[in-house]
Design a protein around this motif. Sequence first.
Motif, PDB file in Angstrom:
ATOM      1  N   GLY A  89      -2.603  -8.021   0.448  1.00 26.70           N
ATOM      2  CA  GLY A  89      -3.349  -8.256   0.980  1.00 26.70           C
ATOM      3  C   GLY A  89      -3.943  -9.424   1.355  1.00 26.70           C
ATOM      4  O   GLY A  89      -5.682  -9.949   0.350  1.00 26.70           O
ATOM      5  N   ALA A  92       0.473  -1.321   0.064  1.00 24.76           N
ATOM      6  CA  ALA A  92      -0.131  -0.350   0.076  1.00 24.76           C
ATOM      7  C   ALA A  92       1.132   0.896  -0.265  1.00 24.76           C
ATOM      8  O   ALA A  92       0.709   2.357  -0.698  1.00 24.76           O
ATOM      9  CB  ALA A  92      -1.530   0.009   1.122  1.00 24.76           C
ATOM     10  N   PRO A 125      -7.225  -5.969   3.198  1.00 29.04           N
ATOM     11  CA  PRO A 125      -7.340  -4.987   3.066  1.00 29.04           C
ATOM     12  C   PRO A 125      -8.364  -3.997   2.986  1.00 29.04           C
ATOM     13  O   PRO A 125      -9.597  -5.135   4.088  1.00 29.04           O
ATOM     14  CB  PRO A 125      -8.194  -5.661   1.635  1.00 29.04           C
ATOM     15  CG  PRO A 125      -7.111  -7.040   1.335  1.00 29.04           C
ATOM     16  CD  PRO A 125      -7.006  -7.809   2.554  1.00 29.04           C
ATOM     17  N   ALA A 151     -10.180 -10.086   0.776  1.00 32.09           N
ATOM     18  CA  ALA A 151      -8.806 -10.525   0.794  1.00 32.09           C
ATOM     19  C   ALA A 151      -9.290 -11.703  -0.851  1.00 32.09           C
ATOM     20  O   ALA A 151     -10.338 -12.233  -1.005  1.00 32.09           O
ATOM     21  CB  ALA A 151      -8.391 -11.096   1.866  1.00 32.09           C
ATOM     22  N   LEU A 187      -6.000  -8.996  -2.350  1.00 30.12           N
ATOM     23  CA  LEU A 187      -6.051  -7.982  -3.975  1.00 30.12           C
ATOM     24  C   LEU A 187      -5.453  -8.448  -5.059  1.00 30.12           C
ATOM     25  O   LEU A 187      -3.951  -8.970  -4.864  1.00 30.12           O
ATOM     26  CB  LEU A 187      -5.468  -7.290  -3.061  1.00 30.12           C
ATOM     27  CG  LEU A 187      -5.825  -5.832  -2.292  1.00 30.12           C
ATOM     28  CD1 LEU A 187      -5.466  -4.977  -1.482  1.00 30.12           C
ATOM     29  CD2 LEU A 187      -7.176  -5.320  -2.105  1.00 30.12           C
ATOM     30  N   MET A 228      -4.407  -0.857   3.922  1.00 29.30           N
ATOM     31  CA  MET A 228      -4.558  -2.848   4.239  1.00 29.30           C
ATOM     32  C   MET A 228      -4.703  -1.825   6.035  1.00 29.30           C
ATOM     33  O   MET A 228      -3.811  -1.451   6.093  1.00 29.30           O
ATOM     34  CB  MET A 228      -3.678  -3.051   3.953  1.00 29.30           C
ATOM     35  CG  MET A 228      -4.081  -3.985   2.146  1.00 29.30           C
ATOM     36  SD  MET A 228      -2.513  -4.665   2.021  1.00 29.30           S
ATOM     37  CE  MET A 228      -1.749  -3.849   0.329  1.00 29.30           C
ATOM     38  N   TYR A 239      -4.758   2.178  -2.054  1.00 30.32           N
ATOM     39  CA  TYR A 239      -5.181  -0.007  -1.505  1.00 30.32           C
ATOM     40  C   TYR A 239      -5.103  -0.002  -0.516  1.00 30.32           C
ATOM     41  O   TYR A 239      -3.828  -0.682   0.719  1.00 30.32           O
ATOM     42  CB  TYR A 239      -4.524  -1.340  -2.099  1.00 30.32           C
ATOM     43  CG  TYR A 239      -5.703  -0.989  -3.639  1.00 30.32           C
ATOM     44  CD1 TYR A 239      -6.196  -1.466  -3.766  1.00 30.32           C
ATOM     45  CD2 TYR A 239      -4.925  -0.104  -4.512  1.00 30.32           C
ATOM     46  CE1 TYR A 239      -7.121  -2.078  -5.379  1.00 30.32           C
ATOM     47  CE2 TYR A 239      -5.274  -0.616  -6.321  1.00 30.32           C
ATOM     48  CZ  TYR A 239      -6.604  -1.639  -6.405  1.00 30.32           C
ATOM     49  OH  TYR A 239      -7.276  -1.145  -7.723  1.00 30.32           O
TER      50      TYR A 239
END
Length: 361
Positions: A335, A215, A315, A320, A322, A227, A225
């Motif tokens: 993730g 991330a 995530p 999950a 990703l 997490m 994104y």
Amino acid sequence: MIGAGAVGAGTAWHLARQGHTVTLIDPSLDAPIQRSNDLDQSLNGTTASLGVLMGNVFRRSSGRAWRLRQRSMELWPQWVERLNHPESPLQLHSSLIQLASDPVEAERMEALANQRHNLGLESFSSVSTESHPVPWPNPGHGGLLSKHDGRIDPLALQRALRRSLKAEKVGLLPARVTKLHRTSIGGENRWHLELGTDRTIDCAVVVLCAALASALLLQPLGHDYPMEAVLGQVLDLQVSAPSKAWDHWPAVLVCNGVNLIRHGNNRLWLGATLEQGEEPSTEEPAIMRRLDGLAPHWLQQAEVIDQWHGLRARPSGQPAPLLEVLEPGLILASGHYRNGVLLAPATADWVGQQISVFIGL
Ligand SMILES: Cc1cc2nc3c(=O)[nH]c(=O)nc-3n(C[C@H](O)[C@H](O)[C@H](O)COP(=O)(O)OP(=O)(O)OC[C@H]3O[C@@H](n4cnc5c(N)ncnc54)[C@H](O)[C@@H]3O)c2cc1C
């Protein structure tokens, strides 16, 4: 490839076998694969993990999460056959028993077993029988036996992957990626990676498998994104269980969502806790150990020989894992939250397909 946990190392190996030139970057690549005794140190997800492969007992029977699990369960025997080597032996330990916590769960398990006989699922009642011996003094409400779920040793897996990566001529670069950006070289789009050591590297495709750090690397590129860290603690216990408790112990016994894994003589791994954040709680291991009142006396009396903890990348606001192609040549495969070891083969397979599309194979 950025990140050499089960997901990154497994994917690098798979891509190399497909004929791609691969470099794997991770600061831990020059360190031995082992669990440190330093209680203050959080391990990467794979090293902390118990390697439980719960593909067939998954509750849902459709959707992406189910398909990924089924694909992984199909690929695991092939992976193990190819990765197993006298210098880094690897095997699947099969059979998993889930004990029902209450009659409602027992009913759900029975329904699942009826649907999935072909996947090796069988339910059993509260009474342990000759055909379904249950390694527990009082199996209470019965449960579910899954013959093909089980476990892989995550340390043995990483050692086998590291040996096989070298055999496949994958470049292993012990460094931390600090920045990532798109560039153009001779009119061709490339990715430019800055490494902590004043070094840089350019490549056509980047696959990000750096768990929570993914991330941070993506944010400056405008890809959000987020997490969250979910910490897990594992206890290594010396138990003096009655010998008949051991007779039919499966590769994994699951009670109240906690895995009990026998290893060595009278030793059990018990895990893992689910804790928000990055600091291990002092109370959670004791709570886990009670199994919500279901733990037999000998388990509560067991001596703690060792313990460790690690972080899972969950995530935020998304299921999950990703798995996304973010830009041409930029792939996110991270993730994996509670199932990164289980889903490593299916993830590698998915990344391989995306790269084939990208390079027009
Ligand atoms: C206690 C515990 C028990 C678990 N049990 C299970 C289980 O039984 N079964 C299961 O399937 N899953 C389990 N999990 C979850 C599983 O461990 C994770 O989902 C999985 O390990 C994720 O793998 P990964 O390769 O994505 O990440 P990781 O294994 O965390 O690896 C990420 C790697 O990225 C590297 N990295 C980070 N930043 C950078 C950077 N900037 N540059 C280069 N490299 C970087 C790190 O050094 C690390 O090696 C468990 C997790 C925990 C904590």
